[in-house]
Design a protein around this motif. Structure first.
Motif, PDB file in Angstrom:
ATOM      1  N   ASP A  30     -25.599  37.170  63.413  1.00  0.00           N
ATOM      2  CA  ASP A  30     -26.352  38.037  64.324  1.00  0.00           C
ATOM      3  C   ASP A  30     -27.700  38.423  63.730  1.00  0.00           C
ATOM      4  OD1 ASP A  30     -24.290  38.040  66.128  1.00  0.00           O
ATOM      5  OD2 ASP A  30     -23.504  40.001  65.534  1.00  0.00           O
ATOM      6  N   LEU A  31     -28.591  38.841  64.618  1.00  0.00           N
ATOM      7  CA  LEU A  31     -29.825  39.509  64.218  1.00  0.00           C
ATOM      8  C   LEU A  31     -29.698  40.975  64.616  1.00  0.00           C
ATOM      9  CD1 LEU A  31     -32.595  36.989  65.355  1.00  0.00           C
ATOM     10  CD2 LEU A  31     -31.669  37.324  63.066  1.00  0.00           C
ATOM     11  N   LEU A  32     -30.166  41.860  63.753  1.00  0.00           N
ATOM     12  CA  LEU A  32     -30.128  43.287  64.034  1.00  0.00           C
ATOM     13  C   LEU A  32     -31.537  43.811  64.262  1.00  0.00           C
ATOM     14  CD1 LEU A  32     -27.696  44.590  61.243  1.00  0.00           C
ATOM     15  CD2 LEU A  32     -27.114  43.635  63.497  1.00  0.00           C
ATOM     16  N   VAL A  33     -31.686  44.721  65.226  1.00  0.00           N
ATOM     17  CA  VAL A  33     -32.910  45.491  65.377  1.00  0.00           C
ATOM     18  C   VAL A  33     -32.578  46.904  64.910  1.00  0.00           C
ATOM     19  CG1 VAL A  33     -34.651  46.385  66.963  1.00  0.00           C
ATOM     20  CG2 VAL A  33     -33.706  44.090  67.315  1.00  0.00           C
ATOM     21  N   VAL A  34     -33.283  47.339  63.852  1.00  0.00           N
ATOM     22  CA  VAL A  34     -32.928  48.588  63.177  1.00  0.00           C
ATOM     23  C   VAL A  34     -34.171  49.470  63.066  1.00  0.00           C
ATOM     24  CG1 VAL A  34     -31.753  49.571  61.171  1.00  0.00           C
ATOM     25  CG2 VAL A  34     -31.329  47.188  61.810  1.00  0.00           C
ATOM     26  N   SER A  35     -33.994  50.776  63.260  1.00  0.00           N
ATOM     27  CA  SER A  35     -35.112  51.712  63.157  1.00  0.00           C
ATOM     28  C   SER A  35     -34.835  52.760  62.089  1.00  0.00           C
ATOM     29  CB  SER A  35     -35.355  52.405  64.501  1.00  0.00           C
ATOM     30  OG  SER A  35     -34.274  53.255  64.837  1.00  0.00           O
ATOM     31  N   GLY A  36     -35.910  53.343  61.579  1.00  0.00           N
ATOM     32  CA  GLY A  36     -35.783  54.391  60.580  1.00  0.00           C
ATOM     33  C   GLY A  36     -37.034  54.467  59.730  1.00  0.00           C
ATOM     34  N   HIS A  37     -37.003  55.307  58.709  1.00  0.00           N
ATOM     35  CA  HIS A  37     -38.129  55.391  57.793  1.00  0.00           C
ATOM     36  C   HIS A  37     -38.199  54.109  56.965  1.00  0.00           C
ATOM     37  CE1 HIS A  37     -40.718  56.763  54.506  1.00  0.00           C
ATOM     38  NE2 HIS A  37     -41.133  57.705  55.341  1.00  0.00           N
ATOM     39  N   SER A  38     -39.417  53.664  56.678  1.00  0.00           N
ATOM     40  CA  SER A  38     -39.595  52.371  56.016  1.00  0.00           C
ATOM     41  C   SER A  38     -38.853  52.282  54.687  1.00  0.00           C
ATOM     42  CB  SER A  38     -41.089  52.090  55.812  1.00  0.00           C
ATOM     43  OG  SER A  38     -41.698  53.115  55.051  1.00  0.00           O
ATOM     44  N   GLU A  39     -38.850  53.353  53.902  1.00  0.00           N
ATOM     45  CA  GLU A  39     -38.163  53.311  52.606  1.00  0.00           C
ATOM     46  C   GLU A  39     -36.659  53.140  52.782  1.00  0.00           C
ATOM     47  OE1 GLU A  39     -39.206  56.684  50.298  1.00  0.00           O
ATOM     48  OE2 GLU A  39     -41.324  56.112  50.101  1.00  0.00           O
ATOM     49  N   LEU A  40     -36.084  53.812  53.783  1.00  0.00           N
ATOM     50  CA  LEU A  40     -34.649  53.688  54.028  1.00  0.00           C
ATOM     51  C   LEU A  40     -34.309  52.299  54.552  1.00  0.00           C
ATOM     52  CD1 LEU A  40     -33.944  57.162  55.679  1.00  0.00           C
ATOM     53  CD2 LEU A  40     -33.552  56.462  53.302  1.00  0.00           C
TER      54      LEU A  40
END
Length: 223
Positions: free
Chosen positions: A205-215
């Motif tokens: 699978d491919l994931l689309v993930v969001s959050g702070h860049s460092e995390l």
């Protein structure tokens, strides 16, 4: 800095400068159905782009030339002449003096950007720096795409770490462990689907993930 407003479908956009940045902006806006006019000082570039986008030969460092272009009819102007500092500042200053509601200006350095902001540009963009930052993230890990929205908040496309494969998002506890959120999952040969706690992650699978860049970088570095 002024709040960003969406461009309505019939709003006019003036793009000043048809280098790589300006021409890309003009072509994309035209493809999206916006009323676009490009102003370019170089006769060679005017000839190159004539027939591809509406373009006129004009020296936008001259306020009279801007008046002749009907500048007051354009709610949005993009200044794409960032590689020439003096011209960029003169053009932006002219637009500020003429009361253009939204001025987007290209900058090639932090100092250049500060100058543009001080004289009144509403939005300053750093295309080279942004592209360099994005590519650096792509070549350094498993990230397949990287888009920083604002203040470190980022959306990425990536392969799933091994520890998540075969488990649902709820079972993987990705949010609790890494502080990032899986927005969507794309199984091979299928469309992206919005992720739910019961969405199961497979190795391909491919994931689309969001959050702070460092995390996100910490999560993406997992084997």
């Amino acid at each position: 800095m002024a709040d960003k407003k969406e461009i309505s479908g019939d709003a006019g956009v003036l793009v000043i400068g048809l280098g790589r940045f300006g021409s890309s902006i003009a072509m994309t806006l035209a493809r999206l159905g916006h009323d676009v006019l490009a102003a370019e000082k170089s006769p060679d570039l005017v000839a190159q782009w004539a027939g591809r986008v509406p373009v006129v030969e004009a020296d936008a460092t001259n306020p009279d030339a801007l008046e002749q272009l009907g500048i007051r009819d354009y709610p949005v102007v993009v200044v794409g002449v960032g590689s020439f500092l003096e011209a960029s500042v003169l053009v932006t200053g002219n637009l500020v003096d003429l009361g253009v509601p939204q001025i987007w200006a290209k900058a090639v350095s932090a100092e250049h950007g500060r100058i543009l902001q001080r004289i009144g540009a509403h939005h300053v963009v750093f295309p080279e720096a942004d592209a360099g930052n994005r590519v650096a993230h792509l070549v350094s890990g498993r990230l397949m795409d990287y888009f920083e929205v604002e203040d470190g908040f980022t959306v990425v496309k990536m392969r799933p770490p091994r520890e998540t494969q075969g488990f649902t998002i709820e079972q993987s506890k990705i949010r609790e462990r890494y502080g990032v959120t899986v927005i969507g999952v794309k199984p091979p040969g299928e469309d992206f689907i919005y992720a739910t706690p019961t969405t199961r992650i497979s190795a391909n699978d491919l994931l689309v993930v969001s959050g702070h860049s460092e995390l996100l970088e910490r999560f993406a570095s997992r084997p």
